[in-house]
Design a protein around this motif. Structure first.
Motif, PDB file in Angstrom:
ATOM      1  N   VAL A   1      -7.435  12.397   0.390  1.00 34.42           N
ATOM      2  CA  VAL A   1      -6.413  13.442   0.454  1.00 34.42           C
ATOM      3  C   VAL A   1      -6.270  13.978   1.876  1.00 34.42           C
ATOM      4  CG1 VAL A   1      -5.773  15.748  -0.346  1.00 34.42           C
ATOM      5  CG2 VAL A   1      -6.824  14.139  -1.935  1.00 34.42           C
ATOM      6  N   LEU A   2      -5.038  14.144   2.281  1.00 33.92           N
ATOM      7  CA  LEU A   2      -4.718  14.715   3.585  1.00 33.92           C
ATOM      8  C   LEU A   2      -3.969  16.026   3.347  1.00 33.92           C
ATOM      9  CD1 LEU A   2      -5.461  12.965   6.029  1.00 33.92           C
ATOM     10  CD2 LEU A   2      -3.041  12.385   6.272  1.00 33.92           C
ATOM     11  N   GLN A   3      -4.399  17.109   4.015  1.00 29.27           N
ATOM     12  CA  GLN A   3      -3.713  18.394   3.832  1.00 29.27           C
ATOM     13  C   GLN A   3      -3.320  19.024   5.156  1.00 29.27           C
ATOM     14  OE1 GLN A   3      -6.980  19.986   1.140  1.00 29.27           O
ATOM     15  NE2 GLN A   3      -5.191  20.950   0.190  1.00 29.27           N
ATOM     16  N   PRO A   4      -2.404  18.390   5.863  1.00 34.53           N
ATOM     17  CA  PRO A   4      -2.003  18.969   7.153  1.00 34.53           C
ATOM     18  C   PRO A   4      -1.215  20.261   6.938  1.00 34.53           C
ATOM     19  CG  PRO A   4      -0.564  17.149   6.576  1.00 34.53           C
ATOM     20  CD  PRO A   4      -1.621  17.207   5.516  1.00 34.53           C
ATOM     21  N   GLU A   5      -1.527  21.270   7.757  1.00 37.54           N
ATOM     22  CA  GLU A   5      -0.758  22.503   7.633  1.00 37.54           C
ATOM     23  C   GLU A   5       0.677  22.242   8.082  1.00 37.54           C
ATOM     24  OE1 GLU A   5      -2.713  25.818   9.278  1.00 37.54           O
ATOM     25  OE2 GLU A   5      -1.139  27.231   8.710  1.00 37.54           O
ATOM     26  N   LYS A   6       0.793  21.461   9.165  1.00 38.19           N
ATOM     27  CA  LYS A   6       2.120  21.012   9.585  1.00 38.19           C
ATOM     28  C   LYS A   6       2.065  19.507   9.786  1.00 38.19           C
ATOM     29  CE  LYS A   6       3.465  25.343  11.750  1.00 38.19           C
ATOM     30  NZ  LYS A   6       3.795  26.046  13.012  1.00 38.19           N
ATOM     31  N   ILE A   7       2.732  18.791   8.905  1.00 38.98           N
ATOM     32  CA  ILE A   7       2.626  17.333   8.921  1.00 38.98           C
ATOM     33  C   ILE A   7       3.157  16.742  10.216  1.00 38.98           C
ATOM     34  CG2 ILE A   7       4.845  16.963   7.755  1.00 38.98           C
ATOM     35  CD1 ILE A   7       3.420  14.611   6.270  1.00 38.98           C
ATOM     36  N   LYS A   8       4.127  17.401  10.832  1.00 42.04           N
ATOM     37  CA  LYS A   8       4.718  16.832  12.050  1.00 42.04           C
ATOM     38  C   LYS A   8       3.716  16.814  13.204  1.00 42.04           C
ATOM     39  CE  LYS A   8       6.856  21.269  13.241  1.00 42.04           C
ATOM     40  NZ  LYS A   8       8.131  21.994  13.406  1.00 42.04           N
ATOM     41  N   GLU A   9       2.649  17.605  13.072  1.00 47.23           N
ATOM     42  CA  GLU A   9       1.642  17.609  14.132  1.00 47.23           C
ATOM     43  C   GLU A   9       0.486  16.662  13.827  1.00 47.23           C
ATOM     44  OE1 GLU A   9       0.535  21.701  14.444  1.00 47.23           O
ATOM     45  OE2 GLU A   9       2.541  22.321  15.114  1.00 47.23           O
ATOM     46  N   HIS A  10       0.583  15.953  12.707  1.00 46.13           N
ATOM     47  CA  HIS A  10      -0.504  15.051  12.315  1.00 46.13           C
ATOM     48  C   HIS A  10       0.007  13.664  11.937  1.00 46.13           C
ATOM     49  CE1 HIS A  10      -2.350  19.028  11.926  1.00 46.13           C
ATOM     50  NE2 HIS A  10      -3.495  18.410  12.138  1.00 46.13           N
ATOM     51  N   VAL A  11       0.999  13.211  12.659  1.00 46.28           N
ATOM     52  CA  VAL A  11       1.604  11.914  12.343  1.00 46.28           C
ATOM     53  C   VAL A  11       0.584  10.782  12.421  1.00 46.28           C
ATOM     54  CG1 VAL A  11       3.391  10.260  12.994  1.00 46.28           C
ATOM     55  CG2 VAL A  11       3.848  12.705  13.150  1.00 46.28           C
TER      56      VAL A  11
ATOM     57  N   LYS B   1       0.829  -1.199   0.000  1.00 41.31           N
ATOM     58  CA  LYS B   1       0.000   0.000   0.000  1.00 41.31           C
ATOM     59  C   LYS B   1       0.867   1.254   0.000  1.00 41.31           C
ATOM     60  CE  LYS B   1      -3.925  -2.183   2.179  1.00 41.31           C
ATOM     61  NZ  LYS B   1      -4.557  -2.539   3.464  1.00 41.31           N
ATOM     62  N   ILE B   2       0.552   2.141  -0.940  1.00 38.69           N
ATOM     63  CA  ILE B   2       1.405   3.306  -1.132  1.00 38.69           C
ATOM     64  C   ILE B   2       0.696   4.593  -0.734  1.00 38.69           C
ATOM     65  CG2 ILE B   2       2.560   4.708  -2.895  1.00 38.69           C
ATOM     66  CD1 ILE B   2       2.938   2.034  -4.440  1.00 38.69           C
ATOM     67  N   VAL B   3       1.439   5.474  -0.055  1.00 36.15           N
ATOM     68  CA  VAL B   3       0.964   6.833   0.197  1.00 36.15           C
ATOM     69  C   VAL B   3       1.866   7.758  -0.619  1.00 36.15           C
ATOM     70  CG1 VAL B   3       0.688   8.657   1.909  1.00 36.15           C
ATOM     71  CG2 VAL B   3       0.121   6.288   2.492  1.00 36.15           C
ATOM     72  N   PHE B   4       1.249   8.766  -1.238  1.00 32.92           N
ATOM     73  CA  PHE B   4       2.002   9.680  -2.104  1.00 32.92           C
ATOM     74  C   PHE B   4       1.934  11.093  -1.543  1.00 32.92           C
ATOM     75  CE2 PHE B   4       2.544  12.564  -5.656  1.00 32.92           C
ATOM     76  CZ  PHE B   4       3.536  11.973  -6.438  1.00 32.92           C
ATOM     77  N   ALA B   5       3.091  11.700  -1.350  1.00 28.57           N
ATOM     78  CA  ALA B   5       3.124  13.079  -0.865  1.00 28.57           C
ATOM     79  C   ALA B   5       3.739  13.972  -1.937  1.00 28.57           C
ATOM     80  CB  ALA B   5       3.926  13.173   0.424  1.00 28.57           C
ATOM     81  N   GLY B   6       2.946  14.903  -2.451  1.00 28.37           N
ATOM     82  CA  GLY B   6       3.450  15.798  -3.486  1.00 28.37           C
ATOM     83  C   GLY B   6       2.509  16.971  -3.620  1.00 28.37           C
ATOM     84  N   THR B   7       2.945  18.023  -4.315  1.00 25.78           N
ATOM     85  CA  THR B   7       2.109  19.216  -4.394  1.00 25.78           C
ATOM     86  C   THR B   7       1.918  19.800  -5.803  1.00 25.78           C
ATOM     87  OG1 THR B   7       2.646  19.776  -2.107  1.00 25.78           O
ATOM     88  CG2 THR B   7       1.771  21.544  -3.493  1.00 25.78           C
ATOM     89  N   PRO B   8       2.988  20.213  -6.486  1.00 28.22           N
ATOM     90  CA  PRO B   8       2.791  20.960  -7.737  1.00 28.22           C
ATOM     91  C   PRO B   8       2.559  20.071  -8.953  1.00 28.22           C
ATOM     92  CG  PRO B   8       5.117  20.817  -7.264  1.00 28.22           C
ATOM     93  CD  PRO B   8       4.399  20.068  -6.162  1.00 28.22           C
TER      94      PRO B   8
ATOM     95  N   VAL C   1      -3.242   4.350  -1.257  1.00 27.46           N
ATOM     96  CA  VAL C   1      -4.266   4.449  -0.203  1.00 27.46           C
ATOM     97  C   VAL C   1      -4.472   5.878   0.281  1.00 27.46           C
ATOM     98  CG1 VAL C   1      -3.938   2.080   0.566  1.00 27.46           C
ATOM     99  CG2 VAL C   1      -2.582   3.915   1.602  1.00 27.46           C
ATOM    100  N   GLY C   2      -3.580   6.788  -0.121  1.00 27.38           N
ATOM    101  CA  GLY C   2      -3.774   8.168   0.320  1.00 27.38           C
ATOM    102  C   GLY C   2      -2.778   9.111  -0.311  1.00 27.38           C
ATOM    103  N   VAL C   3      -3.166  10.377  -0.388  1.00 29.97           N
ATOM    104  CA  VAL C   3      -2.285  11.413  -0.918  1.00 29.97           C
ATOM    105  C   VAL C   3      -2.165  12.516   0.123  1.00 29.97           C
ATOM    106  CG1 VAL C   3      -2.234  13.329  -2.551  1.00 29.97           C
ATOM    107  CG2 VAL C   3      -2.619  11.019  -3.387  1.00 29.97           C
ATOM    108  N   ILE C   4      -0.947  12.948   0.346  1.00 26.52           N
ATOM    109  CA  ILE C   4      -0.714  14.061   1.268  1.00 26.52           C
ATOM    110  C   ILE C   4      -0.228  15.246   0.442  1.00 26.52           C
ATOM    111  CG2 ILE C   4       0.542  14.839   3.306  1.00 26.52           C
ATOM    112  CD1 ILE C   4       1.052  11.868   3.941  1.00 26.52           C
ATOM    113  N   THR C   5      -0.817  16.395   0.672  1.00 23.62           N
ATOM    114  CA  THR C   5      -0.410  17.567  -0.104  1.00 23.62           C
ATOM    115  C   THR C   5      -0.549  18.819   0.760  1.00 23.62           C
ATOM    116  OG1 THR C   5      -0.680  18.650  -2.249  1.00 23.62           O
ATOM    117  CG2 THR C   5      -2.692  18.007  -1.110  1.00 23.62           C
ATOM    118  N   GLN C   6      -0.059  19.933   0.238  1.00 25.79           N
ATOM    119  CA  GLN C   6      -0.129  21.192   0.976  1.00 25.79           C
ATOM    120  C   GLN C   6      -1.569  21.721   0.999  1.00 25.79           C
ATOM    121  OE1 GLN C   6       2.432  22.100   2.741  1.00 25.79           O
ATOM    122  NE2 GLN C   6       4.046  23.012   1.495  1.00 25.79           N
ATOM    123  N   ILE C   7      -1.814  22.607   1.951  1.00 26.61           N
ATOM    124  CA  ILE C   7      -3.152  23.187   2.061  1.00 26.61           C
ATOM    125  C   ILE C   7      -3.440  24.097   0.859  1.00 26.61           C
ATOM    126  CG2 ILE C   7      -3.270  23.127   4.573  1.00 26.61           C
ATOM    127  CD1 ILE C   7      -2.426  26.091   4.529  1.00 26.61           C
TER     128      ILE C   7
END
Length: 316
Positions: A59-69, A2-9, A27-33
């Motif tokens: 999609v997950l858009q944490p403003e600060k990813i370190k606070e949403h581990v 299962k892959i999570v992808f983090a990217g923005t532009p 299973v999920g994408v993490i990107t900027q707000i």
RNA sequence: CGCGGAGUAGAGCAGUCAGGUAGCUCGUCGGGCUCAUAACCCGAAGGACGGGGGUUCGAAUCCUUCCUCCGCAA
């Protein structure tokens, strides 16, 4: 797997799409707000979010990813692919993926670590660049390399054009890399400790054209800044964005004028000859420009409208 | 209400403040000069002046409103 992808532009969209089309389970994408864009300040989702949503990927858009581990962990991914995400990951995030965190980096390592490898390559007049897939670690782009492809940079290629090519190259490469990781048969190559370089984010100040430099450098600057933040020249308080330029081939008469001209001086007022500007070792022909408030046009058209005159000087 | 610029011939612009026959440069077409030319000379075609409404004898120009494009800043 299962892959999570983090990217923005935009750059990250092709890799995400390719991974998905190759049958991997995202299973999920993490990107900027979402951020305000354009003159009206309209809140706009990043390209990766738009793409993910059309494919129905959470999609997950944490403003600060370190606070949403814990949110990241809740996605249940075995492996994280990062590609121009835009936030620094913490060890807690890195530890959340049993099969590791892997980064798509649009440059050769270790020379082009950092935020602007594509632009910097062009600015430096490099002949080749490439894409690297590497282990993401706490330091800046310092992880071991899984695989890499090197390609030539075309003579007149702009940042935007090269970026698009590398994006698709990165898409192909990450799919190969995921295959290797899945099979478990791969070897990692530590980065050389020689020739380490870090390239920082490009700002608008660096995009000001200095006509006292050699023609080749001026052209590289213009290529490397197109389409953003765009190279510009300043004269009489007005700035002129320059999108494309080439080395000028001068007539005998223009050569004469050039000899006594100062750096940044406009050498002719004939639209047919184009917008010729004196540099250290000759002249550059600005072929595609845009004044504030105006459309993009050829250097000849710009000259024709008489917004600049022969002998006028762009400040260095 | 972030600041600002612009819409006039195929292209780039002037004309708008002080309303009164639509201009310039480039391109296009025709002709000329030339060994020749991206050079030079002569001539021609091509525009409902972004859209609506208003003021006026008369509006590209003044008032009002809508649309579109763009630079900066974020």
């Amino acid at each position: 797997m299962k892959i999570v992808f983090a990217g923005t532009p935009d750059f990250a969209v092709a890799p995400l799409q390719k991974i998905k089309e190759s049958g991997f389970d995202i299973v999920g994408v993490i990107t900027q707000i979402d951020k305000p864009q354009g003159r009206k300040g309209i809140l706009t989702p990043p390209p990766v979010k738009k793409a993910a949503e059309t494919w129905g990927i959470p999609v997950l858009q944490p403003e600060k990813i370190k606070e949403h581990v814990e949110d990241v962990q809740a996605l249940g991914g075995d492996l994280l692919v990062t590609c121009a995400y835009g936030q620094i990951l913490t060890q807690a995030v890195l530890d959340s993926f049993p099969m590791g965190v892997w980064n798509i980096h649009a440059g050769l390592l270790p020379k082009y670590r950092g935020a602007s490898p594509i632009q910097s390559c062009i600015l430096n007049g490099e002949k080749t660049t490439g894409v690297s897939i590497m282990k993401t670690e706490l330091g800046l782009d310092c992880g071991d390399v899984l695989c890499v492809v090197e390609i030539p940079i075309l003579e007149t290629e702009t940042y935007g054009e090269l970026s698009e090519r590398l994006s698709h190259l990165g898409a192909d490469l990450i799919v190969q890399a995921l295959g290797l990781l899945q099979s478990g048969t791969y070897t990692l190559t530590p980065q050389s400790e020689e020739g380490v370089g870090v390239v920082r984010k490009i700002n608008k100040e660096q995009a000001k054209i200095d006509f006292s430099k050699p023609v080749a450098e001026v052209i590289n600057l213009i290529r490397g800044m197109n389409p953003a933040p765009v190279a510009y020249a300043v004269s009489e308080g007005n700035s002129l964005n320059v999108y494309r330029a080439e080395r000028a081939v001068m007539t005998a008469e223009e050569e004469e004028i050039c000899k006594t001209a100062v750096y940044g001086e406009v050498l002719t007022d004939k639209p047919k000859r184009g917008l010729l500007v004196k540099c250290q070792d000759g002249a550059v022909k600005l072929t595609e420009v845009q004044a504030s408030g105006g459309k993009r046009m050829s250097g000849g058209d710009f000259l024709n409208g008489r917004k600049v005159k022969k002998g006028q000087v762009f400040v260095c």
